[in-house]
Structures are given as C-alpha cells and as structure tokens.
Design a protein around this motif. Structure first.
Motif, PDB file in Angstrom:
ATOM      1  N   VAL A 299       0.930  -1.006  -0.066  1.00 35.19           N
ATOM      2  CA  VAL A 299      -0.134  -0.029  -0.276  1.00 35.19           C
ATOM      3  C   VAL A 299       0.930   1.272   0.117  1.00 35.19           C
TER       4      VAL A 299
ATOM      5  N   VAL B 140       0.546   5.246   0.712  1.00 34.75           N
ATOM      6  CA  VAL B 140      -0.047   6.426   1.314  1.00 34.75           C
ATOM      7  C   VAL B 140       0.284   7.705   1.147  1.00 34.75           C
TER       8      VAL B 140
ATOM      9  N   THR C  86      -3.128   2.266  -3.808  1.00 30.47           N
ATOM     10  CA  THR C  86      -2.743   3.938  -3.421  1.00 30.47           C
ATOM     11  C   THR C  86      -3.765   4.550  -2.625  1.00 30.47           C
ATOM     12  N   ILE C  87      -3.487   4.914  -1.390  1.00 26.27           N
ATOM     13  CA  ILE C  87      -4.652   5.968  -0.654  1.00 26.27           C
ATOM     14  C   ILE C  87      -4.062   7.478  -0.891  1.00 26.27           C
TER      15      ILE C  87
ATOM     16  N   SER D  81      -4.971  11.771  -0.132  1.00 25.14           N
ATOM     17  CA  SER D  81      -5.893  12.581   0.679  1.00 25.14           C
ATOM     18  C   SER D  81      -6.877  13.391  -0.631  1.00 25.14           C
TER      19      SER D  81
ATOM     20  N   CYS E 247      -8.228   4.877  -6.638  1.00 27.21           N
ATOM     21  CA  CYS E 247      -7.378   4.593  -5.634  1.00 27.21           C
ATOM     22  C   CYS E 247      -8.232   4.928  -4.700  1.00 27.21           C
ATOM     23  N   ILE E 248      -7.908   4.788  -3.299  1.00 29.66           N
ATOM     24  CA  ILE E 248      -8.694   5.331  -2.223  1.00 29.66           C
ATOM     25  C   ILE E 248      -8.563   6.609  -1.772  1.00 29.66           C
ATOM     26  N   LYS E 249      -9.646   7.618  -1.664  1.00 33.96           N
ATOM     27  CA  LYS E 249      -9.456   8.913  -1.183  1.00 33.96           C
ATOM     28  C   LYS E 249     -10.146   9.303  -0.087  1.00 33.96           C
ATOM     29  N   VAL E 250      -9.142   9.756   0.884  1.00 30.48           N
ATOM     30  CA  VAL E 250      -9.882   9.953   2.386  1.00 30.48           C
ATOM     31  C   VAL E 250      -9.204  11.357   2.620  1.00 30.48           C
TER      32      VAL E 250
ATOM     33  N   LEU F 100      -8.544   6.430   7.088  1.00 31.63           N
ATOM     34  CA  LEU F 100      -7.184   6.008   6.501  1.00 31.63           C
ATOM     35  C   LEU F 100      -6.749   4.464   7.066  1.00 31.63           C
TER      36      LEU F 100
ATOM     37  N   ALA G 130      -8.750   1.981   5.455  1.00 28.70           N
ATOM     38  CA  ALA G 130      -8.467   1.774   4.077  1.00 28.70           C
ATOM     39  C   ALA G 130      -7.117   0.745   4.062  1.00 28.70           C
TER      40      ALA G 130
END
Length: 417
Positions: free
Chosen positions: A320, A322, A344-345, A347, A359-362, A370, A373
C-alpha cells in the motif's frame, strides 16, 4: 524556460515536473526549448531542451581566452556561447561576488541563502534574455519568477508562469510574506498562469487575486517506466508482513503524523503489517519519537531520503502507498506508485485526486478512514488486485505528451492575445 532543478539531480518534485513538461513539449515536434538552470552538472539529458548553465554566464567582463573558458566550464557550456553572452552584459556587476569568468556561483538545490540566489539568477537572466531569440518565456515556480519578469521587461515577450505550489500549501496558511510577495509579483506580471490542479488554480484566484481568465489548470503526468524499472520484481508478501509506505518530504504539508496515527490504529487490529516512512524533512525526529510513544517503533522503518531506482524498489516492495497530504498542489508520487502496481491511498486535499479514480481517497485528518483503508487493502486480496490492475491501467493513460499539447495550445493563445 527558467527552471531550478532537473534530473538526474533531483532535490524535490520540481525536477520531475520540469523534465516531464520539457519532454512533453519536445514531443510536439515544432518547438525549441532553451532551459536555464542555476547549477547544471553536465550530465543532464539535453534531447528535449538545450540547457544554459546560469553559473557560467558572465555578468562582469573578464579578459579570458577560448582555451581558458573551455578548461573552466567546457563540460557545461560551449565556450563560443560564453563569448556571445559576454557581448550582452548590460551593467557593471563587478561589485557582486563574481568569479574569474565574471560569473556567479550557485550552490544548486535550496541553500540557506536561497533568496540571494534567486536575485542573482534574475540578474543573470537579463544577459541571457538579451542574447537569445525566443517567442515566449516560461518560468517554473516562485524561485524563477523574478528572472521571468526581467526577461519579459528586456524582450517584451509574453510571460507564462507555472505554479507547482504556493506558499499557502507549503506553510499550512502561515505564509512567509517575502515568498508571497515574490509569488504575487510573478502572477501580476504573467500573461498566462498554469496551475498543476484546480485546487491550486482556486488558491491563485482567491489568495493572490488573479484574473480567472488568465489562470489555467495543467495537471501533471508520469513517464512510462523505463525497462530496468519495469523489471524490478514485486516481492510476494503472502503469509508474510505487509508493507505500507509513506514516501515524500517529512514536513507539515505532507501530513506524516496522520500516517503514524493511522498506523497505530491498524496495529491495534493486526500485527503482521510494517510501516515505512521514506524521506527526510524537519518533522522526521518528531515522527520517530511519535512512533516510539505509540509503542509501534518495532513495526516502523525510517530508511531516509531516496532517489532514482531506490524510489521504485521501495514502491514495488510496498503493498500500500499512502499520501496523506494536508495540502498537495498535485502530487506525482501516487501516480508513480500506481505505475508500479501498488494500491494507493491519497488525501482528498491533493490535486492528483482530481484526475485519479482507481485509488482510495480520504480526508487527510480522518485517521479512522485511513486506517480502515490500509487494513482493507492488506487483508482483502480482491481489493488489492483490483486497485493494482485498474490503477496501473488508468495511470498509463496520463502522459506528458498530452500535457505538452495543452501547454502548446496555451502558448499560442498567449502569443496571439
């Protein structure tokens, strides 16, 4: 074009972007780029742009012969060009710290006397602008705006500036008035302002009071991975510890403390995950202490600043990636991670979030989201595989050639105003 750094000598993200933009413009096939750099080393790739070594440009007349110039700066400048430049010295700069060639030395990178170097660079730009023939000026980031303004005043040619970041991003709102002044002056004098994201564009319009009609979004891109980087193996961590990586400057802007706090929450749920914080910066010691305070130091690694191939080895070794940035004008590193097949995470407060879907967005401050995820990607193979494959496919479509075509269009519009 005025730049501050260029591969292979990378001090920050600016080098990568400057190289990508130069290559993307060169790919259009009908452009000649002269790129001014404060301290080139002579090993830069000049296929896309002819590089002018600003530390070899004379600003004070010296009676030197061809062979002496060749011996002193032959690896970074053609002696013939040195003499052409010498014919265009426009004032007596002998009072400045010039060397035996009448040129100014530059440290390269971002030294303590950065503001002095920025001023010196802008003085030298006057000699170059009087020597060269060109249609348009392109200045990258605040460091080169004074040079761009000087070249515009000398030549009467239009000025495009590229905003890779503003001091609002770098300082979390605690703006340095000197830097803000240089940025605003650059924007006020620019005929066209290119911003790396809509996020940055809005900052330029709302905090620097610029006319929206001259401010454009030009998202960054990535280069296809070279063969040697493609061939770096991805270790299989099945049944072993998963690796979660933060890679970037360990500074306030990048939100490293949110990464440590989320790591703590993940490690309360599972122990078979390791965390890597690669990079250097003024918050590094604080993060080492924070990891120790939270009792997770045995699961945390701080390998330090990475460059070149090391970056890709680190990304490929990660399950992962970040990027919890508090304010990220664009952020090329998530694209590089996705190229490597690393889920990928990012912001929601990052410019690249505008163009990435797989990708994951937080929110940077939402350490619960976070942590969830990170845990999900580490423990759900199908999610890992989906983000790996679709992320890579998506990012392979984001090319510098497309960026170059859009910048060329903006050049033409600016020239024809």
């Amino acid at each position: 074009m005025f730049g501050w750094e260029y591969p292979p000598h990378v001090f920050g993200g600016l080098a990568t972007a400057n190289y990508g933009i130069s290559e993307g413009l060169h790919a259009q096939g009908d452009m000649d780029i002269t790129l001014c750099l404060p301290h080139p080393f002579g090993d830069e790739d000049q296929s896309a742009a002819r590089i002018v070594a600003m530390n070899a440009v004379p600003i004070a007349w010296r009676d030197v012969n061809y062979d002496y110039v060749k011996e002193r700066v032959g690896n970074i400048m053609d002696p013939e060009y040195y003499f052409r430049l010498r014919d265009h010295i426009y004032a007596d700069f002998n009072y400045m710290h010039v060397n035996d060639l009448g040129a100014m030395e530059f440290a390269g990178g971002y030294p303590k006397n950065l503001h002095e170097e920025i001023n010196n660079y802008s003085i030298i730009a006057g000699v170059v602008a009087r020597t060269e023939e060109f249609d348009i000026i392109h200045a990258h980031d605040w460091l080169t705006y004074p040079a761009g303004i000087h070249a515009k005043n000398v030549s009467g040619k239009p000025l495009c500036i590229h905003v890779h970041a503003t001091d609002f991003d770098r300082s979390r709102g605690k703006v340095n008035p000197t830097v803000y002044g240089i940025e605003k002056d650059g924007m006020d004098n620019a005929d066209c302002i290119m911003c790396v994201s809509e996020l940055t564009r809005q900052t330029v319009i709302n905090h620097y009071y610029q006319d929206p009609r001259k401010v454009f979004t030009v998202h960054n891109a990535v280069y296809p991975l070279k063969q040697e980087l493609q061939e770096i193996p991805r270790p299989d961590h099945t049944g072993k510890d998963k690796v979660v990586t933060f890679l970037g400057r360990i500074t306030m802007q990048k939100g490293p403390e949110y990464f440590v706090e989320a790591a703590t929450m993940v490690l309360h749920r599972t122990r078979n995950v390791r965390f890597c914080m690669a990079g250097s910066g003024d918050m590094m010691d604080a993060m080492i202490y924070l990891a120790a305070e939270r009792g997770i130091a045995d699961r945390f690694h701080f390998p330090g600043f990475m460059r070149g191939k090391q970056v890709y080895e680190c990304l490929k070794d990660s399950d992962v990636y970040v990027m919890p940035s508090v304010s990220e004008p664009f952020g090329i590193s998530p694209l590089e991670a996705m190229q490597c097949g690393t889920p990928t995470i990012i912001s929601k407060q990052s410019g690249c979030a505008e163009i990435l879907d797989n990708c994951i967005k937080v929110d940077y401050w939402d350490i619960h989201a976070l942590a969830d995820a990170i845990y999900s990607i580490c423990h759900n193979d199908s999610l890992f595989q989906y983000l790996q494959e679709e992320g890579k496919r998506e990012v392979d479509q984001i090319t510098w050639e497309k960026v170059g075509a859009w910048i060329k269009e903006l050049y033409i519009r600016t020239i024809n105003k």
